[in-house]
Design an enzyme around this catalytic site. Structure first.
Site, mmCIF file in Angstrom:
data_model
loop_
_atom_site.group_PDB
_atom_site.id
_atom_site.type_symbol
_atom_site.label_atom_id
_atom_site.label_comp_id
_atom_site.label_asym_id
_atom_site.label_seq_id
_atom_site.Cartn_x
_atom_site.Cartn_y
_atom_site.Cartn_z
ATOM 1 N N LYS A 162 65.069 60.698 40.013
ATOM 2 C CA LYS A 162 65.581 61.743 39.123
ATOM 3 C C LYS A 162 64.469 61.989 38.127
ATOM 4 O O LYS A 162 63.455 61.324 38.149
ATOM 5 C CB LYS A 162 66.843 61.265 38.417
ATOM 6 C CG LYS A 162 68.091 61.431 39.263
ATOM 7 C CD LYS A 162 69.298 61.403 38.342
ATOM 8 C CE LYS A 162 70.590 61.212 39.104
ATOM 9 N NZ LYS A 162 71.664 60.801 38.176
ATOM 10 N N HIS A 165 63.155 62.120 31.811
ATOM 11 C CA HIS A 165 63.252 63.118 30.747
ATOM 12 C C HIS A 165 62.824 62.539 29.403
ATOM 13 O O HIS A 165 62.467 61.368 29.298
ATOM 14 C CB HIS A 165 64.655 63.724 30.706
ATOM 15 C CG HIS A 165 65.746 62.705 30.633
ATOM 16 N ND1 HIS A 165 65.968 61.965 29.501
ATOM 17 C CD2 HIS A 165 66.647 62.306 31.552
ATOM 18 C CE1 HIS A 165 66.976 61.157 29.729
ATOM 19 N NE2 HIS A 165 67.403 61.330 30.966
ATOM 20 N N HIS A 168 64.071 59.274 28.153
ATOM 21 C CA HIS A 168 63.403 58.063 28.631
ATOM 22 C C HIS A 168 62.097 57.826 27.887
ATOM 23 O O HIS A 168 61.710 56.696 27.637
ATOM 24 C CB HIS A 168 63.120 58.170 30.140
ATOM 25 C CG HIS A 168 64.357 58.249 30.971
ATOM 26 N ND1 HIS A 168 64.631 59.318 31.783
ATOM 27 C CD2 HIS A 168 65.403 57.402 31.102
ATOM 28 C CE1 HIS A 168 65.793 59.122 32.392
ATOM 29 N NE2 HIS A 168 66.290 57.970 31.983
#
Ligand code: ARG
Length: 606
Positions: A162, A165, A168
């Site tokens: 994933k 972003h 993170h």
């Protein structure tokens, strides 16, 4: 090993100064301002018996502008008028080598440290505790508060396949800071990256991989390729629900340990970790271990569920199991799906138990976005209800949202895009000044480092919980309170040695004529430097990097203000020039220490 080296400080308070009592919890060998506070406490306690030095010490605070330290008399709840008490202290006060003066302003007493003692001891202490890569000795600002204790800090924790972003990125930046901070405070630190490497989405990717997977693209950039597959197959599943069923069946096989179903997944994980590790390296962020949701053992989750059932906390819902936490205003949360597969929450419960059994931590910190406050509160509560005594030693360090992060080409989803964009924006900026640019040895590297510094400082400049808007221009400007500004201040301080070789080598601080440092600007710098060990301690209490960032800015501003008056080059009196140079070099070392604590690599040239 992660065990910190706790060498005793090579600095001790010189014996030619008036003797001071010892106060528990202080350590003048690492924070010499402690001595000045003790001296103040002694002045007050001597005048106001039966107050003890220890009691007064707790009430010696930093003063407001222009004052070094302040004591608020009412806090001691002594009989008699405050005014009388203050007068008593003033009448008894004798200036000495520690304290130069005391003034009285309503309920407050303001104390001023003896300038020469202050400057001399601060420079001496910083010099004695200078960072030394060889010995790895904790440098100036470090302390022993966590001696013998072990902390686990979990941060970054992206999901493979994933997007990585900005949430993170914040976890990564704040977590790396906390790991450095706890080490500086004597803790044994174990930093963990808990990858999102498990869950139904991997069944989905497996289905997608059969259709769109390419071994070559995977080798090239696993994170990107898996993400693309995920996006494609996810869109398909929107239209065709049978794909979801297929994915769920696949994930069930994975959970059941079917090696055939796990084969590809293993490769994905390994390649993703490899790619992440490179980027963390670039960010100067390191982990002691990569774990992940996949590594939480089935049996530890089963055990947890059984225990919760026995505690009557579990209810059935259409074949799924839920834990009811309504009593605690934490809602109801599914802990096991209908098909028996686990979910995020259950893995966190089992994972924590597993970590405790393995590491017997004294504290465990999770650096996770405030968007997951509820989730974290739920699993902390469950662990507490399960009767684990150590559940009280879990801490959630949360943080707010970042808005508007995109590159000039569009939305950013990958960490490497963020780093590249920062470097390229910075590079363009540097190119505008051609002469300077040509003088830089490795402009690409410098641009990347300053770019990363800009991102980190913007992220850590305010309280964690605040949301902020990502702004490339603002964060990468050399003006205002930015990362580049701090790097510039460090570079300027580093240039002093190169520009004044005739003054080198400097004598030891005890041989310097520190009494020649008479300018208020010089005193301001010395005092600020003296506060650094306290700044570190405060950060440990609040888990806020912003205190360190603010310190960096204050120090850099104080240096800018001194630059014109407290000159080195061109100063005729060589003794004075040397003392000033020592002050600036101490400032360089402490600014460098603060930047390193923030996980930033201080630059020597730019
Ligand atoms: N991988 C999760 C996410 O991206 C974050 C994990 C946080 N840590 C945890 N123990 N739950 O949302």
């Amino acid at each position: 090993s992660n065990k910190p080296v706790l060498a005793p400080s090579p600095f001790s308070v010189p014996s030619d100064l008036p003797k001071l009592p010892e106060v528990a919890g202080t350590d003048p060998t690492r924070c010499v301002l402690d001595s000045f506070r003790i001296a103040i406490a002694k002045v007050v306690a001597d005048a106001l018996e039966p107050l003890t030095v220890e009691q007064v010490y707790q009430g010696v605070d930093y003063g407001k502008k222009g004052e070094d330290f302040t004591v608020a008399l009412p806090r001691f709840k002594l009989p008699g008028k405050i005014d009388e008490l203050a007068k008593k202290v003033i009448a008894k006060f004798q200036p000495d080598e520690w304290i130069e003066s005391v003034t009285h302003d309503r309920a407050f007493l303001h104390f001023r440290c003896r300038t020469n003692t202050l400057t001399r001891l601060v420079l001496d202490q910083i010099h004695a505790l200078t960072y030394d890569t060889a010995s790895k000795q904790p440098e100036y600002g470090a302390n022993y508060l966590g001696e013998g204790k072990r902390v686990i800090i979990e941060y970054s924790s992206p999901n493979i396949a994933k997007s990585f972003h900005v949430g993170h990125l914040r976890s990564t930046i704040i977590g790396a800071f906390l790991a450095n901070l706890y080490k500086a405070c004597g803790w044994e630190v174990l930093s963990l990256n808990y990858l999102g490497d498990w869950g139904t989405q991997f069944g989905l990717i497996a289905v997608g991989f059969e259709k769109y997977g390419s071994q070559e693209a995977l080798e090239k950039d696993a994170i990107q390729h898996l993400f693309e597959i995920y996006v494609k197959v996810n869109a398909e599943a929107e239209k065709d629900p049978s794909i979801r069923d297929e994915a769920a069946a696949w994930f069930k096989r994975m959970e059941d340990g079917d090696e055939e179903a796990l084969k590809n997944w293993r490769v994905w994980r390994q390649l993703s970790v490899r790619k992440y590790a490179e980027e963390y390296d670039r960010l100067n962020v390191h982990f002691d271990a990569y774990t992940g949701e996949s590594e939480v053992p089935q049996e530890s989750m089963d055990k947890a569920l059984k225990q919760l059932q026995e505690l009557n906390l579990i209810e059935e819902d259409n074949g799924a199991l839920r834990v009811n936490l309504e009593k605690y205003k934490l809602g109801k949360a599914v802990v096991r799906k209908r098909d028996g597969t686990s979910i995020y929450l259950t893995r966190d419960i089992g994972g924590a138990v597993e970590r405790y059994n393995k590491y017997k931590f004294d504290k465990m910190i999770y650096v996770i976005s405030a968007q997951q406050d509820m989730h974290v509160a739920q699993f902390f509560k469950v662990l507490e209800l399960m009767g684990f005594d150590w559940a009280k030693n879990l801490e959630h360090v949360n943080y707010g949202l970042v808005q508007g992060m995109s590159t000039r080409k569009g939305t950013v989803v990958f960490l490497d895009q963020i780093i590249r964009e920062a470097a390229s924006v910075m590079h363009e900026q540097m190119r505008k000044n051609e002469d300077k640019y040509n003088a830089i040895e490795d402009p690409e590297y410098v641009a990347q480092e300053i770019g990363i510094t800009g991102i980190k400082i913007q992220d850590m400049a305010a309280k964690r919980i605040n949301n902020y808007t990502f702004n490339w221009d603002r964060m990468l400007s050399f003006e205002g309170d930015t990362g580049p500004y701090l790097q510039y201040a460090h570079v300027r301080l580093s240039s002093i040695e190169r520009k004044n070789p005739e003054l080198l080598p400097l004598p030891a601080p005890s041989q310097l004529k520190t009494d020649l440092l008479v300018e208020p600007q010089a005193r301001e710098i010395a005092f600020l430097l003296g506060t650094y060990p306290d700044v570190v301690k405060t950060a440990l209490k609040t888990h806020e990097p912003s205190g360190i960032v603010t310190f960096g800015f204050r120090l850099s501003h104080a240096i800018s203000s001194a630059w014109e008056t407290v000159i080195v080059k061109g100063e005729q009196d060589k003794e004075k020039a040397k003392a000033r140079m020592a002050l600036y070099l101490a400032a360089r070392d402490v600014l460098g220490a603060a930047l390193r604590l923030l996980s930033i690599r201080p630059l020597e040239r730019m």
